[in-house]
Design an enzyme around this catalytic site. Sequence first.
Site, mmCIF file in Angstrom:
data_model
loop_
_atom_site.group_PDB
_atom_site.id
_atom_site.type_symbol
_atom_site.label_atom_id
_atom_site.label_comp_id
_atom_site.label_asym_id
_atom_site.label_seq_id
_atom_site.Cartn_x
_atom_site.Cartn_y
_atom_site.Cartn_z
ATOM 1 C CE LYS A 1 -4.380 1.226 0.201
ATOM 2 N NZ LYS A 1 -5.589 0.565 -0.312
ATOM 3 C CG ASP B 1 -7.233 3.619 -0.972
ATOM 4 O OD1 ASP B 1 -7.922 2.595 -0.935
ATOM 5 O OD2 ASP B 1 -7.107 4.365 0.025
ATOM 6 C CB THR C 1 -14.291 -1.610 -4.945
ATOM 7 O OG1 THR C 1 -12.990 -1.661 -5.528
ATOM 8 C CG2 THR C 1 -14.175 -1.839 -3.452
ATOM 9 C CG ASN D 1 -14.282 3.747 -7.421
ATOM 10 O OD1 ASN D 1 -14.082 2.645 -6.922
ATOM 11 N ND2 ASN D 1 -14.502 3.893 -8.708
HETATM 12 P P1 NDP Z 1 -12.913 8.105 -2.843
HETATM 13 O O1 NDP Z 1 -11.856 9.094 -2.594
HETATM 14 O O2 NDP Z 1 -13.433 7.921 -4.226
HETATM 15 O O3 NDP Z 1 -14.174 8.406 -1.910
HETATM 16 C C1 NDP Z 1 -14.102 8.466 -0.525
HETATM 17 C C2 NDP Z 1 -15.440 8.984 -0.063
HETATM 18 O O4 NDP Z 1 -15.549 8.878 1.357
HETATM 19 C C3 NDP Z 1 -15.651 10.436 -0.391
HETATM 20 O O5 NDP Z 1 -17.007 10.629 -0.683
HETATM 21 C C4 NDP Z 1 -15.239 11.130 0.918
HETATM 22 O O6 NDP Z 1 -15.811 12.403 1.105
HETATM 23 C C5 NDP Z 1 -15.844 10.167 1.878
HETATM 24 N N1 NDP Z 1 -15.306 10.300 3.227
HETATM 25 C C6 NDP Z 1 -14.018 10.375 3.635
HETATM 26 N N2 NDP Z 1 -13.952 10.439 4.949
HETATM 27 C C7 NDP Z 1 -15.243 10.409 5.387
HETATM 28 C C8 NDP Z 1 -15.843 10.407 6.637
HETATM 29 N N3 NDP Z 1 -15.135 10.490 7.743
HETATM 30 N N4 NDP Z 1 -17.202 10.307 6.694
HETATM 31 C C9 NDP Z 1 -17.954 10.240 5.575
HETATM 32 N N5 NDP Z 1 -17.416 10.242 4.359
HETATM 33 C C10 NDP Z 1 -16.092 10.319 4.272
HETATM 34 O O7 NDP Z 1 -12.371 6.715 -2.260
HETATM 35 P P2 NDP Z 1 -12.851 5.239 -2.566
HETATM 36 O O8 NDP Z 1 -14.322 5.216 -2.773
HETATM 37 O O9 NDP Z 1 -11.974 4.677 -3.603
HETATM 38 O O10 NDP Z 1 -12.464 4.514 -1.209
HETATM 39 C C11 NDP Z 1 -13.344 4.461 -0.093
HETATM 40 C C12 NDP Z 1 -12.887 3.365 0.846
HETATM 41 O O11 NDP Z 1 -12.877 2.110 0.153
HETATM 42 C C13 NDP Z 1 -11.479 3.507 1.414
HETATM 43 O O12 NDP Z 1 -11.446 2.958 2.719
HETATM 44 C C14 NDP Z 1 -10.649 2.644 0.488
HETATM 45 O O13 NDP Z 1 -9.455 2.207 1.111
HETATM 46 C C15 NDP Z 1 -11.600 1.503 0.266
HETATM 47 N N6 NDP Z 1 -11.337 0.705 -0.925
HETATM 48 C C16 NDP Z 1 -11.310 1.271 -2.164
HETATM 49 C C17 NDP Z 1 -11.087 0.473 -3.279
HETATM 50 C C18 NDP Z 1 -11.182 1.009 -4.660
HETATM 51 O O14 NDP Z 1 -11.110 0.215 -5.606
HETATM 52 N N7 NDP Z 1 -11.365 2.305 -4.851
HETATM 53 C C19 NDP Z 1 -10.750 -0.952 -3.149
HETATM 54 C C20 NDP Z 1 -10.884 -1.469 -1.795
HETATM 55 C C21 NDP Z 1 -11.123 -0.636 -0.742
HETATM 56 P P3 NDP Z 1 -14.929 13.719 0.878
HETATM 57 O O15 NDP Z 1 -15.047 14.000 -0.569
HETATM 58 O O16 NDP Z 1 -15.613 14.722 1.735
HETATM 59 O O17 NDP Z 1 -13.528 13.432 1.337
#
Ligand code: NDP
Length: 447
Positions: free
Chosen positions: A129, A169, A212, A243
């Site tokens: 990572k 990520d 995902t 995402n």
């Molecule tokens: P993104 O950056 O696309 O989205 C993250 C989202 O979570 C945003 O909407 C962000 O809002 C929000 N967010 C962050 N912190 C908080 C919080 N404390 N409360 C509520 N919302 C919050 O990331 P991903 O969707 O790619 O990743 C999300 C999670 O999934 C992570 O834990 C990542 O490690 C995990 N993951 C992702 C994979 C992938 O393929 N993308 C694969 C496996 C796991 P804001 O815009 O305000 O920051």
Amino acid sequence: MAIKNSYLQGVLEDVKKRNPGEPEFLQAVTEVLESLEPVADKRPDLIEAGVFDCIVEPERIIKFRVPWMDDNGKVHVNRGFRIQFNSAIGPYKGGLRLHPSVNESVIKFLGFEQVFKNSLTGLPIGGGKGGSDFDPKGKSDNEVMRFCQSFMTELYRHIGADTDVPAGDIGVGAREIGYLFGQYKKITNEYVGVLTGKGLTYGGSLARKEATGYGLCYFTNEMLADKGDSFKGKTVVISGSGNVAIYATEKATELGGKVIALSDSNGYIVDEDGIDLDLVKQIKEVERKRIKEYVNTKKNAKYVEGCSGIWSVKCDIALPCATQNELDEKAANELVAGGCKLVAEGANMPCTPQAVDVFRKNKILFGPAKAANAGGVATSALEMSQNSMRYGWSFEEVDGKLQGIMKSIFENAAKAAKEYGFEDDLVVGANIAGFLKVAETMKAYGV
Ligand code: NDP
């Protein structure tokens, strides 16, 4: 659960001494070691081979300076990380996170979890990572480009298509992967599959973007089917609007569920008519704006400031898809009180250990991240295969393979849980199933 096995207690003590001030990493190691206790009791050969001692220590930690210039000519310095945790069963594989909260503990916890997750996919990928405390929010495209180029100018020497293959990520999507891949190609003069999550015009895989979120719903569907149930007619609450959350919303809706809430780090929206996903995609993917914009168009929906309250929204299924430790004991109790029957983790470690205890006590079906969200990395591995063949599969072909992989992850985790006397405990099952393949391989290699 507290560890009773004295050998594992010693391993955990050493990890604590060696990694002070790293709460996320210690939380992840503690959870895994707790559920490996039945394996340690049954397999003295793995103890003698030193597998437990080795598996909690990253093979390599790379930490570097990332200087970049903003649009006004001011120089900024961020810190970059790549943690190559375990390459027993394949090249290191895992995403890059760009977020101000990134530090060594966060990347180490994510890398550690990735080892077991990648093993569970059944594909030949090790765990790693990386990332940086750079915040892409509010930066111009040119600033993000200059940061990514500077980041890759150091990272390129540590990665490679058969060595270490990073992906996206939090904060790393198609735009960032494009800048990173472009810089790698420029420096090395090689056109190879060194990153996944690439654009479709330069080696990306169809269905990677969706993988995902879709995989999470396929896994959830297996959990439901195992109990003779399905998504049909269920209300679903999903945190985040990035995402994972967007494509989980898409698939949960396709499978017959009604998603009624989404969030970002500022607050959450509730739309009892069912989330209008086209509108969310326009706001988040195209305009890169805040989720509260949703209520400007959808007058029946409401926006609530503060993201943690989302778990008080009544639902049958909760899919935390935002970030680590976003769902605590209080939130878990709210979900139980609201009648929630199933929680599956789309984000990495979104539920605190206390929240997981609440689910156990109340017999809520619980799908842990390393099993439930493994669809992303599994499809990344499929992207690597396509790159090696210099060939591309259709969306349906990749999606079909993803469904098969999620089904077998569920079956393997459920089987391991049952075999070791923890029926229906997918936390224990996923940890054991993921661990055993890596452990047997490490033992085969010798010290
Ligand atoms: P993104 O950056 O696309 O989205 C993250 C989202 O979570 C945003 O909407 C962000 O809002 C929000 N967010 C962050 N912190 C908080 C919080 N404390 N409360 C509520 N919302 C919050 O990331 P991903 O969707 O790619 O990743 C999300 C999670 O999934 C992570 O834990 C990542 O490690 C995990 N993951 C992702 C994979 C992938 O393929 N993308 C694969 C496996 C796991 P804001 O815009 O305000 O920051």
